[in-house]
Design an enzyme around this catalytic site. Structure first.
Site, mmCIF file in Angstrom:
data_model
loop_
_atom_site.group_PDB
_atom_site.id
_atom_site.type_symbol
_atom_site.label_atom_id
_atom_site.label_comp_id
_atom_site.label_asym_id
_atom_site.label_seq_id
_atom_site.Cartn_x
_atom_site.Cartn_y
_atom_site.Cartn_z
ATOM 1 C CE1 TYR A 116 40.604 21.616 44.991
ATOM 2 C CE2 TYR A 116 41.326 19.377 45.492
ATOM 3 C CZ TYR A 116 41.444 20.543 44.755
ATOM 4 O OH TYR A 116 42.410 20.639 43.795
ATOM 5 C CE LYS A 171 45.996 52.006 50.242
ATOM 6 N NZ LYS A 171 46.421 53.401 50.469
#
Length: 490
Positions: A116, A171
């Site tokens: 970060y 899915k």
């Protein structure tokens, strides 16, 4: 009274029962479940004392009402105390089925500074200078959006976005399990075509591909076409193309079993919606002998009036003899039946009128167009979309490998050459020396499938064959509403 429907793991229940501690008690439980038409899959003793035994009895039932019948049958037994009934499917979905997990360690300031701020700023600047680097330096290289508006959820209809989320989660889990692809559900609270296209275009920078799912026809055709035109990443409607790939693969091997050639067979397709239309177009491109398409307007044929453009195209490119009768009549002498429509449309007697060594793909879920037990009395090869029957034709054979191959090739679009290559790869995984009437497709858990499909798709992306487009194909933006049909999607 036993059910005539097929028990399934999708309706599995676990019943906690206290019974007397004698030799016959357990046997009475399993006998009662069997007489009620359910299938015992497990029986575990969880506690006992000198007078009682507490067991968890797990069984597959046909539906929720059948599960209730099984429980009532157990309650009617002398000395049996049913204490709790758990629906194993609902237990599996508690809290959702997927999560985000970081790929990098964040254990100290050093690691945080690189993952970060301030280190990440340099990576942002590099992508701003060269946007193509997003595929190399972000999740885009391996991430797919699973997009739905909830308008055609499984075979259940227009349930809306929230109710579609369990399917999209599933899915995404399948993408990861079978293709190593990171997928995320994107369910949209709109069924407006323009809004869906605009939203997907807006979120596309984060993804390497778009998988459209459970969007009703005809809206799905226009959405797919417009997104393909607008985006530089593959757009794949699994209800169309995944189903067509798997059906072509299964039919390739089924024809090998019965010794027939695709160019010589007559195929009847029940359901001319998204899945059926894609199946028929792929079969026509492969040179099938003839097809009769059947839907709400009956058998589509030349001269028929009131057809929308999609059905008009099918009427003009199929049904050489102009058959105009009912579905059972269309089967008379046919070599292949493919159903992507609705349950219980046909009987075993209807299948008996088909040609010798007939092939039946009854893919409506959870209940197929014809009882597979009856179909097997007359057909040489029978397949369904069910996991508890031989020859399960399931889209999971296709889409994980298709996207794996497209992502690896940095493909910018999904092509018909990729579809044909994927179908050949799935069929060839079985091996001609191993196919038989009950094995025409590999298991969805066969670890060879996704890599084989990925390699075939990657090769097709890098060296596409020259295949002319079908003549007079209707423009997707002009397609009015056509029948929603069931696909082979899990």
């Amino acid at each position: 009274m036993a059910t005539t429907r097929l028990p399934s793991a999708g309706f599995s229940i676990t019943i906690r029962i206290a019974v007397p501690a004698d030799a016959s008690s357990i046997g009475r439980l399993t006998t009662s479940v069997g007489e009620a038409g359910a299938i015992v899959t497990a029986l575990d003793v969880v506690d006992s004392d000198p007078s009682n035994v507490i067991v968890d009895l797990t069984c597959d039932t046909a539906d929720t009402s059948h599960a209730d019948q099984v429980v009532e049958a157990l309650k009617a037994l002398d000395g049996v105390d049913v204490r709790k009934v758990s629906d194993r499917t609902f237990l599996l979905h508690l809290g959702g089925k997927i999560e985000v997990s970081p790929k990098v360690a964040l254990r100290n300031r050093d690691e945080l500074s690189r993952a970060y701020t301030p280190g990440v700023a340099r990576v942002c600047q590099a992508i701003a200078e060269n946007p193509a680097d997003a595929r190399r330096l972000t999740i885009k290289r391996n991430t797919v959006a699973v997009v739905s508006d909830g308008s055609a959820v499984l075979g259940l209809g227009n349930l809306g976005p929230a109710a579609s989320l369990p399917v999209m989660e599933g899915k995404a889990a399948l993408f990861k399990r079978f293709g190593g692809v990171d997928a995320w559900p994107v369910v949209l609270d709109t069924q407006d075509t323009d809004e869906i296209v605009a939203i997907v275009k807006a979120i596309a920078p984060a993804y390497g591909g778009i998988n459209l799912e459970d969007i009703a026809a005809p809206r799905c055709f226009e959405i797919e076409a417009r997104l393909r035109e607008a985006l530089d990443i593959p757009v794949f409607h699994d209800d169309q193309h995944g189903t067509a790939i798997c059906v072509l693969a299964a039919l390739t091997n089924a024809l090998r079993v019965v010794g027939k050639q695709l160019a010589d067979v007559r195929v009847v397709v029940s359901g001319a919606g998204a899945a059926g239309t894609a199946i028929m177009k792929l079969l026509l491109r492969q040179g099938v002998g003839d097809i009769i398409a059947y839907d709400r307007q009956g058998a589509l044929h030349r001269g028929q009036t009131g057809l929308n453009p999609a059905w008009q195209w099918l009427a003009e490119n199929t049904n050489t003899d102009g058959y105009a009768g009912d579905l059972p009549g269309a089967l008379n002498g046919a070599d292949v039946f493919i159903g992507v429509s609705a349950p219980n449309l046909l009987t075993g007697d209807d299948i008996a009128t088909m040609a010798k060594d007939a092939i039946v793909f009854a893919l409506a879920n959870p209940d197929p167009e014809v009882d597979p037990r009856e179909a097997r009395k007359h057909a040489a090869v029978v397949a369904t979309g069910r996991s508890d029957q031989p020859n399960q034709i399931n889209n999971v054979l296709a889409f994980p490998g298709v996207f794996r191959g497209m992502l690896d090739a940095h493909a910018e679009e999904f092509t018909e050459e990729m579809a044909l290559a994927a179908a050949r790869a799935i069929a060839d995984v079985v091996g001609e020396e191993k196919i038989n009437p009950t094995v025409i497709v590999p298991s969805v858990f066969d670890s060879r499938v996704a890599p084989a499909v990925a390699a075939a798709v990657r090769a097709a992306a890098q060296n596409p064959a020259v295949t002319p487009p079908p003549a007079a194909d209707p423009g997707p933006a002009d397609l009015p509403e056509i029948a929603a049909t069931a696909s082979a999607t899990p």
